[in-house]
Write an enzyme that holds these catalytic residues in place. Structure first.
Site, mmCIF file in Angstrom:
data_model
loop_
_atom_site.group_PDB
_atom_site.id
_atom_site.type_symbol
_atom_site.label_atom_id
_atom_site.label_comp_id
_atom_site.label_asym_id
_atom_site.label_seq_id
_atom_site.Cartn_x
_atom_site.Cartn_y
_atom_site.Cartn_z
ATOM 1 C CG ASP A 47 -4.920 -0.584 5.601
ATOM 2 O OD1 ASP A 47 -4.633 -1.660 5.041
ATOM 3 O OD2 ASP A 47 -4.835 0.510 5.030
ATOM 4 C CD GLU A 88 -0.624 4.847 3.210
ATOM 5 O OE1 GLU A 88 -0.622 3.638 3.508
ATOM 6 O OE2 GLU A 88 -0.504 5.261 2.034
ATOM 7 C CD GLU A 140 0.802 1.926 -2.767
ATOM 8 O OE1 GLU A 140 -0.208 1.731 -2.065
ATOM 9 O OE2 GLU A 140 1.769 2.625 -2.398
ATOM 10 C CD GLU A 210 -5.559 -4.817 -1.354
ATOM 11 O OE1 GLU A 210 -6.439 -4.287 -0.667
ATOM 12 O OE2 GLU A 210 -4.346 -4.574 -1.187
HETATM 13 C C1 HMH Z 1 -4.630 -3.826 2.451
HETATM 14 N N1 HMH Z 1 -3.856 -2.608 0.487
HETATM 15 C C2 HMH Z 1 -4.045 -2.606 1.809
HETATM 16 N N2 HMH Z 1 -3.718 -1.561 2.563
HETATM 17 C C3 HMH Z 1 -3.184 -0.456 1.986
HETATM 18 N N3 HMH Z 1 -2.885 0.607 2.774
HETATM 19 C C4 HMH Z 1 -2.973 -0.412 0.596
HETATM 20 C C5 HMH Z 1 -3.325 -1.528 -0.121
HETATM 21 C C6 HMH Z 1 -2.425 0.800 -0.135
HETATM 22 O O1 HMH Z 1 -1.309 1.319 0.438
#
Ligand code: HMH
Length: 221
Positions: A47, A88, A140, A210
């Protein structure tokens, strides 16, 4: 066809896919405290790579907003998104050091690469603002909905993963996602049918990516 509240209609129409993306086994395992920490670390490292690629995508949405939006508030909402991505990235670095994950050595997983390629395709100037902002909202919203679910009543989230859940599951992030949804709805209301059709496809593709992204956590690289 009545176009107001398009997103709400698509959520109903593609509910199976939305549920697959927001109630994935990996997320449910975080919620019930049974998550395998090696899976969590795999997700975290991947991520971090995704989020770095997400920044230029959000910047491209910002450019589209500045060129085509008739509402000044759009830019502020998107700018808020970029600000939270800045936090983040810092958080990912801290978290990686807490778990001793060497971020620089991460091999990009195929599913992640595919998702990032999809983001690149949406950055092209010919992609309409309505399509890009719909995809942005969906990306999001999946994390918001997933991690907010982890924090709902009777959760057994371990102490060490509380912060992760709060990062995306908190009320402020929820409010931000609703602002993006309102922007998307407004754009879709004014968009011609063929643009709406493309936005609906982009929405579905986001949900599919996702699901694949969550799947990665319990697969090898
Ligand atoms: C795969 N989808 C993914 N990572 C993230 N951090 C977000 C959405 C949301 O920012």
């Amino acid at each position: 066809e009545e176009k107001s509240g398009m997103i709400g209609k698509w959520l109903k129409k593609h509910l199976h896919l939305y549920v697959a993306a927001t109630r994935h086994n990996f997320v449910l395992s975080i919620r019930d405290g049974s998550v395998d920490l090696s899976n969590f670390k795999k997700w975290l490292a991947q991520d971090y790579i995704f989020v770095r690629e997400f920044v230029p995508f959000v910047a491209s949405v910002m450019i589209k907003a500045s060129k085509t939006s008739d509402d000044k508030n759009d830019m502020e909402a998107i700018l808020g998104g970029l600000t939270s991505l800045n936090d983040e990235i810092d958080w990912f670095k801290q978290e990686a050091s807490k778990w001793s994950i060497p971020l620089s050595g991460t091999i990009v997983h195929k599913a992640n690469e595919n998702y990032c390629m999809f983001l690149s395709s949406l950055m092209l100037p010919e992609v309409e603002y309505a399509v890009a902002i719909t995809a942005f909202w969906a990306i999001e919203a999946v994390y918001q909905e997933s991690f907010a679910h982890c924090l709902e009543e009777d959760n057994k989230v371990s102490q060490e993963l509380q912060e992760t859940c709060k990062r995306w599951g908190n009320e402020k992030f929820g409010h931000y996602c609703r602002s993006l949804q309102n922007i998307a709805n407004r754009c879709l209301e004014k968009a011609p049918d063929h643009v709406c059709a493309r936005a609906e496809v982009a929405f579905q593709r986001v949900l599919e990516h996702e699901v694949e992204f969550w799947n990665m956590s319990h697969e090898g690289v």
